[in-house]
Design a protein around this motif. Structure first.
Motif, PDB file in Angstrom:
ATOM      1  N   ASP A  81       0.867  -1.176   0.000  1.00 54.57           N
ATOM      2  CA  ASP A  81       0.000   0.000   0.000  1.00 54.57           C
ATOM      3  C   ASP A  81       0.904   1.227   0.000  1.00 54.57           C
ATOM      4  N   ALA A  82       1.060   1.840  -1.158  1.00 47.00           N
ATOM      5  CA  ALA A  82       1.986   2.971  -1.295  1.00 47.00           C
ATOM      6  C   ALA A  82       1.490   4.219  -0.585  1.00 47.00           C
ATOM      7  N   ASN A  83       0.248   4.199  -0.074  1.00 46.74           N
ATOM      8  CA  ASN A  83      -0.236   5.300   0.761  1.00 46.74           C
ATOM      9  C   ASN A  83       0.351   5.248   2.166  1.00 46.74           C
ATOM     10  N   LYS A  84       0.625   4.032   2.647  1.00 47.83           N
ATOM     11  CA  LYS A  84       0.899   3.867   4.071  1.00 47.83           C
ATOM     12  C   LYS A  84       2.295   3.340   4.377  1.00 47.83           C
ATOM     13  N   GLU A  85       3.078   3.013   3.364  1.00 49.61           N
ATOM     14  CA  GLU A  85       4.403   2.472   3.642  1.00 49.61           C
ATOM     15  C   GLU A  85       5.414   3.005   2.624  1.00 49.61           C
ATOM     16  N   VAL A  86       6.668   2.913   2.973  1.00 48.97           N
ATOM     17  CA  VAL A  86       7.738   3.378   2.100  1.00 48.97           C
ATOM     18  C   VAL A  86       7.778   2.482   0.863  1.00 48.97           C
ATOM     19  N   PHE A  87       7.828   3.120  -0.288  1.00 52.80           N
ATOM     20  CA  PHE A  87       7.816   2.384  -1.542  1.00 52.80           C
ATOM     21  C   PHE A  87       8.961   2.858  -2.423  1.00 52.80           C
ATOM     22  N   ASP A  88       9.859   1.937  -2.757  1.00 52.00           N
ATOM     23  CA  ASP A  88      11.002   2.259  -3.609  1.00 52.00           C
ATOM     24  C   ASP A  88      10.958   1.337  -4.826  1.00 52.00           C
ATOM     25  N   PRO A  89      10.556   1.858  -5.990  1.00 53.63           N
ATOM     26  CA  PRO A  89      10.444   0.990  -7.174  1.00 53.63           C
ATOM     27  C   PRO A  89      11.763   0.371  -7.596  1.00 53.63           C
ATOM     28  N   ASP A  90      12.873   0.995  -7.246  1.00 53.45           N
ATOM     29  CA  ASP A  90      14.170   0.459  -7.652  1.00 53.45           C
ATOM     30  C   ASP A  90      14.560  -0.794  -6.870  1.00 53.45           C
ATOM     31  N   ARG A  91      13.863  -1.063  -5.771  1.00 50.01           N
ATOM     32  CA  ARG A  91      14.210  -2.216  -4.936  1.00 50.01           C
ATOM     33  C   ARG A  91      13.196  -3.355  -5.071  1.00 50.01           C
ATOM     34  N   LEU A  92      12.243  -3.202  -5.982  1.00 48.44           N
ATOM     35  CA  LEU A  92      11.252  -4.254  -6.174  1.00 48.44           C
ATOM     36  C   LEU A  92      11.873  -5.458  -6.876  1.00 48.44           C
ATOM     37  N   ASP A  93      11.602  -6.625  -6.325  1.00 45.61           N
ATOM     38  CA  ASP A  93      12.077  -7.867  -6.931  1.00 45.61           C
ATOM     39  C   ASP A  93      10.859  -8.725  -7.233  1.00 45.61           C
ATOM     40  N   ALA A  94      10.451  -8.784  -8.485  1.00 45.05           N
ATOM     41  CA  ALA A  94       9.246  -9.532  -8.835  1.00 45.05           C
ATOM     42  C   ALA A  94       9.274  -9.893 -10.315  1.00 45.05           C
TER      43      ALA A  94
END
Length: 446
Positions: free
Chosen positions: A47-60
């Motif tokens: 939930d990018a409203n409520k937690e830190v979100f870094d697209p560069d660290r996504l592993d999927a």
């Protein structure tokens, strides 16, 4: 294979906000659908409203976003960034279905409509890195739906959700529900709805149906009867029309709804201005005596909040004060939003010649005036200032306290507690927004 599903922020221009106290329903449901059709897939919810979100660290292996109109610019920016890193991106939701060509430019694949019939094939394609550009979901029957998965969040939520139907019998010009979910209203088997809610560890819910009692009177009465018999300690709120309260069986409907745990309902009052009601094609939702309908709902022990739009091309400056006077007279709260012509709606086609150039989709958030008005008194600045002032005045502590006792004793204490839980946080947020807006104006930013 790993699937990451992201709920985009609602903040203006993609700035992180505190988010809603309600778990993002689409993501929990898609997690459940994944478990049903591909239980081997690892799922992560963000939930990018409520937690830190870094697209560069996504592993999927696949990253999916569900998109509402004001979220689109943020989603497009992040999607472009992810795709530049070689990651597969999937977009779906109402905005994507309304503007598929626009969304497709920022994704490896898009989903139009509902996901049930195409989800397994889509995941299989993603695993092989052979996604099709478009997956047409269609309108499946609502039998055998998976339960939402609620334990994958990094944050906590006050409310869960449940769904009993998709679609709405009304065809309001400002709404895209009948376009997105098709012209036929579909309902879930009653026993499956009851089993899902009973199995949930949550006690407070949002009933996300577009109309909690206007879909099918016989179905709804029976549904609420079974919920009342089989569910204990569960409370919820939802949205509904007023015309259903004119039905000959409305007393039975309201009694069963209250016994099923309904504590509050957001009803579509839409507007005090008859010209606006006609433009919105919402007159058939109001019933013969809509003020009497509100009293009838509250006498049954269910709190009422009015959903209202203001600032439309038929509205006038006095309509803002008219909302406040109406709420004071009825001792009821309202949730006023700026009239917004969302893409994919009939209202968008009507207002398209009057849209003000330069607005990106994140201005279509119910706070901004995105179209011109023929009345010079209804300038953009006036409309935006007036709705901020109206919201702040609607939710003063004395006004909130005057409304709560209007809810009938049959709803005590949960309906009265819900009334406070809904009104007080809104009032606090609206006052903070008003202060911040004044500070920005003082600095010359607005």
């Amino acid at each position: 294979m790993k699937l990451v599903l992201i709920s985009p922020p609602f903040g203006e221009k993609g700035q992180k906000s505190k988010g809603l106290p309600i778990a993002p329903p689409v993501l929990e449901y898609l997690a459940g659908l994944t478990l049903q059709v591909r239980p081997d897939v690892e799922v992560q919810l963000i939930d990018a409203n409520k937690e830190v979100f870094d697209p560069d660290r996504l592993d999927a292996d696949l990253i999916g976003f569900t998109v509402l109109t004001p979220q689109a610019p943020w989603v497009y920016r992040v999607s472009d960034r992810l795709r530049a890193q070689g990651k597969q991106v999937l977009l779906g939701g109402i905005h994507v279905t309304a503007l598929p060509d626009e969304a497709a430019a920022h994704a490896d694949a898009i989903v139009l409509g509902e996901a049930e019939q195409i989800w397994k094939g889509l995941l299989d394609d993603a695993e092989k890195r052979s996604l099709k550009p478009v997956y047409q979901g269609g309108f499946p029957e609502l039998k055998g739906l998976p339960h939402p998965v609620t334990n994958l969040w990094n944050t906590n939520y006050v409310y869960g959700y449940f769904q009993t139907s998709r679609g709405c019998p009304h065809r309001c010009t400002f709404c895209s529900v009948h376009e997105f979910f098709g012209g036929k209203v579909r309902v879930r088997p009653i026993d499956e709805v009851v089993a899902e809610i009973a199995a949930s560890k949550r006690r407070l819910f949002w009933g996300i149906d577009d109309n909690v009692w206007g879909v099918n009177m016989n179905y709804t009465i029976e549904l609420y009867r079974e919920m009342g018999k089989n569910l204990t300690g569960k409370s919820w709120f939802g949205s509904g029309d007023l015309v259903s309260v004119d039905h000959p069986r409305s007393a039975e409907l309201l009694k069963n709804a209250r016994s099923a745990g309904l504590t509050a309902v957001l009803v579509g009052w839409e507007s005090n201005n008859i010209g606006s009601l006609e433009e919105y094609k919402a007159t058939n939702k109001q019933g013969r005596q809509r003020r009497d309908a509100i009293k009838k709902i509250r006498d049954a022990g269910i709190e009422v909040m009015l959903f209202m739009m203001i600032g439309g091309r038929q509205d006038r400056p006095e309509d803002y004060e008219g909302i406040l006077k109406l709420c004071d007279e009825l001792k009821v709260s309202a949730h006023p939003v700026m009239t917004t012509p969302f893409p994919g709606t009939e209202l968008y086609k009507i207002y398209e010649p009057y849209l003000i150039p330069g607005h990106d989709w994140d201005s279509f958030d119910g706070n901004h005036a995105v179209f011109s008005h023929d009345d010079p008194a209804m300038s953009v600045e006036f409309r935006e200032d007036a709705i901020v002032k109206l919201r702040a005045e609607l939710f003063t502590i004395p006004r909130i306290l005057s409304r709560i006792p209007q809810v009938g004793w049959r709803g005590f204490p949960m309906s009265h507690i819900t009334s406070w839980m809904i009104q007080y946080p809104q009032g606090r947020a609206f006052k903070q927004f008003a202060r911040e807006r004044e500070e920005l104006k003082a600095k010359g930013v607005l």
